[in-house]
Design a protein around this motif. Sequence first.
Motif, PDB file in Angstrom:
ATOM      1  N   LEU A  71      11.765   2.511   4.651  1.00 12.02           N
ATOM      2  CA  LEU A  71      11.310   1.351   5.418  1.00 12.02           C
ATOM      3  C   LEU A  71       9.823   1.429   5.731  1.00 12.02           C
ATOM      4  CD1 LEU A  71      14.071   0.403   8.025  1.00 12.02           C
ATOM      5  CD2 LEU A  71      13.031  -1.082   6.301  1.00 12.02           C
ATOM      6  N   SER A  91       3.880  -0.672   8.229  1.00 10.97           N
ATOM      7  CA  SER A  91       3.197  -1.958   8.107  1.00 10.97           C
ATOM      8  C   SER A  91       1.790  -1.913   8.688  1.00 10.97           C
ATOM      9  CB  SER A  91       4.017  -3.049   8.804  1.00 10.97           C
ATOM     10  OG  SER A  91       5.287  -3.173   8.208  1.00 10.97           O
ATOM     11  N   TYR A 120       8.194   0.424   2.575  1.00 12.59           N
ATOM     12  CA  TYR A 120       8.446  -1.015   2.431  1.00 12.59           C
ATOM     13  C   TYR A 120       7.474  -1.804   3.314  1.00 12.59           C
ATOM     14  CZ  TYR A 120      11.071  -5.428   2.973  1.00 12.59           C
ATOM     15  OH  TYR A 120      11.449  -6.754   3.040  1.00 12.59           O
ATOM     16  N   GLY A 121       7.329  -1.371   4.563  1.00 13.33           N
ATOM     17  CA  GLY A 121       6.407  -2.046   5.473  1.00 13.33           C
ATOM     18  C   GLY A 121       4.971  -1.953   5.008  1.00 13.33           C
ATOM     19  N   LEU A 153       9.411   0.883  10.284  1.00 16.02           N
ATOM     20  CA  LEU A 153       8.891  -0.263   9.536  1.00 16.02           C
ATOM     21  C   LEU A 153       7.534  -0.685  10.079  1.00 16.02           C
ATOM     22  CD1 LEU A 153       9.420  -2.586   7.437  1.00 16.02           C
ATOM     23  CD2 LEU A 153      10.489  -3.833   9.316  1.00 16.02           C
ATOM     24  N   ASP A 194      13.949 -10.027  13.709  1.00 13.25           N
ATOM     25  CA  ASP A 194      14.670  -8.751  13.755  1.00 13.25           C
ATOM     26  C   ASP A 194      15.876  -8.743  14.692  1.00 13.25           C
ATOM     27  OD1 ASP A 194      13.099  -7.446  11.885  1.00 13.25           O
ATOM     28  OD2 ASP A 194      11.617  -6.836  13.366  1.00 13.25           O
ATOM     29  N   TRP A 239      16.490  -8.160   3.881  1.00 14.42           N
ATOM     30  CA  TRP A 239      16.621  -7.009   4.774  1.00 14.42           C
ATOM     31  C   TRP A 239      17.126  -7.438   6.145  1.00 14.42           C
ATOM     32  CZ3 TRP A 239      16.886  -2.615   7.257  1.00 14.42           C
ATOM     33  CH2 TRP A 239      16.247  -2.442   8.485  1.00 14.42           C
TER      34      TRP A 239
END
Length: 418
Positions: free
Chosen positions: A120, A69, A123-124, A65, A252, A40
């Motif tokens: 995202l 998370s 995903y996080g 994200l 990032d 990613w």
Amino acid sequence: MQLPSQPEAPIEGGGRPTNTAWRNSIFGIFFLCGLAFATWVSRLPAVRLQLDLSTSDVGILLFSLAVGSIGGLAFAPGILARLGISRGIKLGLLSLGASLAVLGGVTEMLGNTGGAMVVLAFYGFVFSTTDVMMNVDGAAVERSMGKTVLPMMHAFFSFGTIVGAVLGAAAARLDIDVMWNFFMVGALVMGLGLYFVRNVSGLEPALEGALTASAGPASRWRRISGLFRDGHLLLIGLMVAGLAFAEGTANDWLTIAAVDDHGFSEANGALVFGAFVAAMTAGRIFGGPLIDRAGHKQVLMFMGLLGLSGIVLFIVATSPWAVFAGALLWGLGGSLGFPVGMSVAAAHPTEGPRRVGIVAVFGYSSMLVGPPVLGFLGENYGVLRAFILVAVVLVLTLVITPKATAVRGPSSVAQRID
């Protein structure tokens, strides 16, 4: 510093795998999480171009994200208690690979920023829950083996990020669509995840009992709040937060800074990130034996100074070699903060999993919330100038590191939480 050891138990009648098989399974799981993450990150410039995002828009994308998370961190203990380590990690890896593949489709085929933010966030969520579970089980492996192995486990995460960064650079150079890049890596994470999770044995009985906490909600809350009142644990959390901020910022923004501010191509920017994670890997490979020999404090102070010099060099660099050198020093300096913080937090006979979870909240909150903040600063002042904040945070972290790495006996902590 040697941890209290337990004898290695052979596999008998479907019982717990040996320490070696258990450890190797966690190595593989760390590797897959690193591979998914770097895939990613290394294609973030392409995602930005595909979605036509500004620098501040990238910060908003990263914030989604972060929200997912942090939500995963909040739910990780409950998921772990309900599913157990093996089933929890299996579900996490399958979800991680699937969400990466879907992210590629949403980005490439739909070009939908809102959809990408939703994916995202999910995903996080699955990434952070899986990460907490593998760190908790990794700490249990460390206790069982009686030596420092968490840095090496995090080195396997870095191995995964190196592979992901190289594959991302190759995909960018060969002009492979983000969708196919993400789909192939996502399928690999799901397939290998099912293989590696076979020998995950779960927690030692004492730790498992502490984690599931059969007592009522009031008792569990009393234990958790007691841990947060422990000053030493808070120092560990703040130390990990500072070092995680430096690591998360590089994860990032290093590629984008190399492309936008230092004039690198997308492929060469991915290689700068590869240099960063290669240095992190080297630090984690040699970090465990070095810590056992020299101690947490000395090693982390030395590494922190290297990291600070790397950040400054990356900011002021005027030549490609200096950019790569800065990335290398930055990665080496930040390599041990997270695993050492986990290891120190886990040094408790019954509350290790909870302490690891609390330190993880500090670390991942900083790692995930920090980069979006850098995005807003970068929009107004430039990403390189925004990196000055990272240097300042690292200086403050070095101030508290000596007290945070002082290993204390469990009795004082136990008195606070019982």
